[in-house]
Scaffold this active site. Sequence first.
Site, mmCIF file in Angstrom:
data_model
loop_
_atom_site.group_PDB
_atom_site.id
_atom_site.type_symbol
_atom_site.label_atom_id
_atom_site.label_comp_id
_atom_site.label_asym_id
_atom_site.label_seq_id
_atom_site.Cartn_x
_atom_site.Cartn_y
_atom_site.Cartn_z
ATOM 1 N N CYS A 1 0.860 -1.201 0.000
ATOM 2 C CA CYS A 1 0.000 0.000 0.000
ATOM 3 C C CYS A 1 0.889 1.242 0.000
ATOM 4 O O CYS A 1 0.822 2.087 0.891
ATOM 5 C CB CYS A 1 -0.934 0.003 1.198
ATOM 6 S SG CYS A 1 -1.795 -1.569 1.472
ATOM 7 N N ALA A 2 1.716 1.373 -1.021
ATOM 8 C CA ALA A 2 2.868 2.264 -0.989
ATOM 9 C C ALA A 2 2.583 3.742 -1.218
ATOM 10 O O ALA A 2 3.377 4.593 -0.816
ATOM 11 C CB ALA A 2 3.896 1.800 -2.029
ATOM 12 N N ALA A 3 1.492 4.090 -1.916
ATOM 13 C CA ALA A 3 1.245 5.500 -2.250
ATOM 14 C C ALA A 3 1.068 6.332 -0.979
ATOM 15 O O ALA A 3 0.556 5.828 0.025
ATOM 16 C CB ALA A 3 0.011 5.616 -3.134
ATOM 17 N N GLY B 1 6.218 8.474 0.036
ATOM 18 C CA GLY B 1 7.173 9.074 0.960
ATOM 19 C C GLY B 1 7.938 8.050 1.770
ATOM 20 O O GLY B 1 9.158 8.150 1.947
ATOM 21 N N ASP C 1 1.543 -0.234 5.539
ATOM 22 C CA ASP C 1 0.901 1.031 5.904
ATOM 23 C C ASP C 1 -0.556 0.903 5.463
ATOM 24 O O ASP C 1 -0.920 1.279 4.352
ATOM 25 C CB ASP C 1 1.614 2.187 5.195
ATOM 26 C CG ASP C 1 1.111 3.542 5.645
ATOM 27 O OD1 ASP C 1 0.300 3.594 6.590
ATOM 28 O OD2 ASP C 1 1.518 4.555 5.055
ATOM 29 N N CYS D 1 -2.476 5.668 10.077
ATOM 30 C CA CYS D 1 -2.608 7.047 10.540
ATOM 31 C C CYS D 1 -3.958 7.203 11.230
ATOM 32 O O CYS D 1 -4.629 8.219 11.097
ATOM 33 C CB CYS D 1 -2.425 8.052 9.410
ATOM 34 S SG CYS D 1 -3.526 7.825 7.996
#
Length: 436
Positions: free
Chosen positions: A254-256, A259, A323, A376
């Site tokens: 889930c890289a986007a 950063g 993430d 997050c």
Amino acid sequence: MAQPDVRELAAQVVHEVRRQGRSLSAALPGAERTIDAAMWPLLRELCYGSLRYAPRLDVWLGLLLTHPLRKRDAWVGDLILVALYELFFLHTPDYAVVSETVRVARGLKQPWAGKLVNAVLRNARRREAELLALAQTDEIARYAHPQWLLAQLREDWPDDWPQICAANNARAPMTLRVNTRRGTVASYLERLATAGVAARKVPTVPTAVMLDKAVDVADLPGFADGDVSVQDAAAQLAAELLDAAPGHRVLDACAAPGGKTAHILERAGHALELSAVEKDAQRMQRVAETLRRLNLDACLVTADLAQLDAWWNGQPFDRILLDAPCSATGVIRRHPDIKSLRRDADIASLSRQQQQLLDVAWRVLAPGGRLVYATCSILRAENALNIRRFLARQPDARESLIDARWGRAESHGRQILPGEDGMDGFYYACLSKQPA
């Protein structure tokens, strides 16, 4: 050709978020393209501010309207919402707000709407004391959060929820990640000072610099050359916890927007094999752009992480960063549209998705490898409770305690609450896979 009125555009963006479920980041750029760049700051302020305080403004609007608006007329309510924000938060002169907002309503060929807007806004100013009192006595209005989220915050953080709400309603600072392969944090602070940009180090995050005031990235020394990136300090902890070293096979799931992908590569140099998986092609484009600016390389795979046959070649990974998609309740100060987009029912659905992705990632982790789970979110259903369930069903999983000066220890993992040390709300847990 005349440009659209900035208030009309703001109401349109707010309407798309609140009534159509579009994210602010998706709705705003299209509106910006229709007006001069000089008007962008006001448009952004109206959109971000109206959505930040939408729960309070809705309470006020309910008091000011004699009858609820029909569903098809919700756009009028959103137009008034933007005007109320401008009146009471930006303190624009009454005559300017009222006359311009009425003109917008009339321009949309709805004569009744102009009359209603005029009456409501003038009534709002007459009843200002009553509205301000309501902002203290009504819980939703006071904290400017939807009721379901207030209830969840109170349950999860009984001693901290008022401070969380205050942090969510504050403006987020601009934080940078220094590429320490190209220079030290101390030397970059000197470069910022020379450029007239006031900043300070974030004590608990070794690569982070926080600006006193946000600036355009074009004004950041060395930004185009890859010396620095914009990234919240809490997000910078992911690469540190992952601790990927040269020779490791690494998966950034889930890289986007990329950063964390870039930071992993910056820490380890070019001597590791990193695969970045993201199922959204447009968001994957952002990953590619980030890596291109920083002159970094990774294997970019546009695929659904859960569909292993579509992307995995059978070789396990030594390090995995998951993430996970989440409620984003830790970054409301940056994305106030979350207050309008999220619903109570979303949390259980997200938790199930997160557990599924944890199980998938665990399958491709090598024995002896490390998985860092990150969100997050500040809701325990997405964080510590997920890890507890995961450990209960995976006998070869062990949790590694995070010994750190940031955040606070949970029953599993570690939680940063919004605003702590100037950081966004973030959760981390480190898991290791026992050899067979």
